[in-house]
Design an enzyme around this catalytic site. Structure first.
Site, mmCIF file in Angstrom:
data_model
loop_
_atom_site.group_PDB
_atom_site.id
_atom_site.type_symbol
_atom_site.label_atom_id
_atom_site.label_comp_id
_atom_site.label_asym_id
_atom_site.label_seq_id
_atom_site.Cartn_x
_atom_site.Cartn_y
_atom_site.Cartn_z
ATOM 1 N N HIS A 38 21.611 62.860 10.878
ATOM 2 C CA HIS A 38 21.152 62.150 9.684
ATOM 3 C C HIS A 38 22.132 61.055 9.263
ATOM 4 O O HIS A 38 22.399 60.878 8.072
ATOM 5 C CB HIS A 38 20.952 63.148 8.544
ATOM 6 C CG HIS A 38 19.897 62.764 7.558
ATOM 7 N ND1 HIS A 38 20.083 61.792 6.600
ATOM 8 C CD2 HIS A 38 18.623 63.230 7.382
ATOM 9 C CE1 HIS A 38 18.998 61.681 5.856
ATOM 10 N NE2 HIS A 38 18.088 62.543 6.314
ATOM 11 N N GLU A 85 16.108 59.025 12.677
ATOM 12 C CA GLU A 85 16.174 60.460 12.931
ATOM 13 C C GLU A 85 15.238 60.820 14.092
ATOM 14 O O GLU A 85 14.077 61.146 13.885
ATOM 15 C CB GLU A 85 15.799 61.239 11.680
ATOM 16 C CG GLU A 85 16.667 60.927 10.467
ATOM 17 C CD GLU A 85 16.064 61.485 9.186
ATOM 18 O OE1 GLU A 85 15.800 62.709 9.142
ATOM 19 O OE2 GLU A 85 15.832 60.695 8.252
#
Length: 357
Positions: free
Chosen positions: A186, A323
């Site tokens: 992330h 992501e």
């Protein structure tokens, strides 16, 4: 302690102590042009510094200066996410006739594996070297039932930088029971080191997105992006259509790695081109390749007045996350490729970032 190998440099230092009394370590590895810093607290990337031909250094990953700040902020800055990234609706799923209940941590659903989060744990970490590469390996085994998921899961995370200005994320996992899986990192990227990313030019090599409802839960449909606000098939500024999106982009794109038969990447699953981000002001370009079927594009729309490193204040559009992952809510969506990892099968997800600066 510092070690040298050709133009590669490494360092380990104390980063702090968490609530359990465990000590966290901050690792630093460098090539000629790239310096990567990460901590074994959550296998978290804290810094990625690019040094250009004039020796100007730019840290292109957002984050914090202290362990305490990482432990108190909810935005998963630089952290590893698992056992299942993104959302699982109603915080439950059924596998082989057994219902598994997870923690509800967002609007009645489970986000990023629920609790305890992988990012809040100490991992086993060490420096690794490969031909023309140097990096970090983080390992941890999660017990059967941890976060509510079945199976003892052994996870290996590697972050590698190379002399040809590449950053590679490698996520490997093996379970002794069938289990859903989707691991991602992330990190929030900002090629200028700060400021707003709306003026950055983005191209996505993805023709479809996952359709979602008002709570960002998949409906089960894949829809074409062409001529919509989600269309980045040709390069355009990130902010071109954000007036139509209350919180910017938080959208799962379908990559060219999509395979309707299975979502579990293996060592033989080829990498595909996913995205290219250009900051002309900073004279930097980043191209993303992955073997994951999905990529959640997140433009930090829910980040509100967060104090970051070097005195920066993080707000919406302060950074952008790529992501790479499996589709959200797949354990509840038979329409999606299976994300069930079989016993002793190896999950092997790779994402590469190629930098020009």
């Amino acid at each position: 302690m510092t070690f040298y190998s050709l133009n590669m440099k490494t360092k380990k230092q104390y980063f702090g102590t968490i609530y359990s009394g465990q000590k966290a370590t901050l690792f630093t590895v460098s090539t000629k042009n790239i310096t990567l810093k990460a901590t074994n607290y959550g296998a978290t990337i804290t810094s990625l510094i690019l040094k250009d031909s004039s020796n100007k250094e730019t840290d292109i990953v957002l984050g914090f200066e202290t362990l305490d700040s990482y432990s108190k902020n909810w935005g998963s800055f630089g952290a590893i996410i698992g056992r299942y990234s993104n959302k699982i609706s109603n915080a439950k799923f059924t596998l082989n006739g057994t219902e598994y209940k997870l923690s509800e941590n967002i609007q009645g659903s489970c986000l990023h594996g629920g609790v305890p989060r992988w990012e809040n744990l100490i991992w086993n970490g060490k420096i690794i070297r490969q031909r023309n590469k140097i990096g970090l390996r983080f390992e941890k085994t999660f017990s059967d039932g941890f976060q509510g998921f079945p199976g003892n899961l052994k996870v290996t995370i590697e972050y590698l930088i190379s002399n040809d200005n590449k950053l590679t994320f490698s996520y490997k996992a093996i379970s002794d029971k069938e289990t859903p899986i989707s691991i991602t990192n992330h990190s929030y990227f900002n090629l200028n080191g700060g400021g707003n990313v709306k003026e950055n030019e983005l191209q996505l090599f993805c023709e479809k997105i996952i359709q979602t409802d008002k709570d960002n839960i998949p409906t089960g449909k894949l829809i074409d992006v062409k001529n919509s606000e989600y269309d980045f098939l040709q390069p355009k500024k990130i902010g071109t259509h954000t007036d139509k999106l209350e919180y910017g982009y938080d959208t799962c794109y379908v990559t060219a790695a999509y395979n309707p038969e299975t979502a579990i990447p293996t060592k033989d699953t080829p990498l595909v081109k996913v995205a290219q981000l250009t900051d002309s002001q900073a004279n930097k370009k980043m191209t993303v390749f992955s073997n994951a079927e999905g990529m959640q594009l997140y433009t930090s729309g829910y980040v509100k007045f967060t104090l970051g490193k070097n005195g920066a204040i993080y707000t919406p559009f302060c950074g952008i996350c790529f992501e790479t992952q499996n589709f959200p809510d797949s354990p509840n969506r038979p329409e999606f490729p299976s994300t069930i990892l079989k016993p002793n099968q190896e999950y092997n997800s790779i994402t590469e970032f190629h930098f020009e600066f």
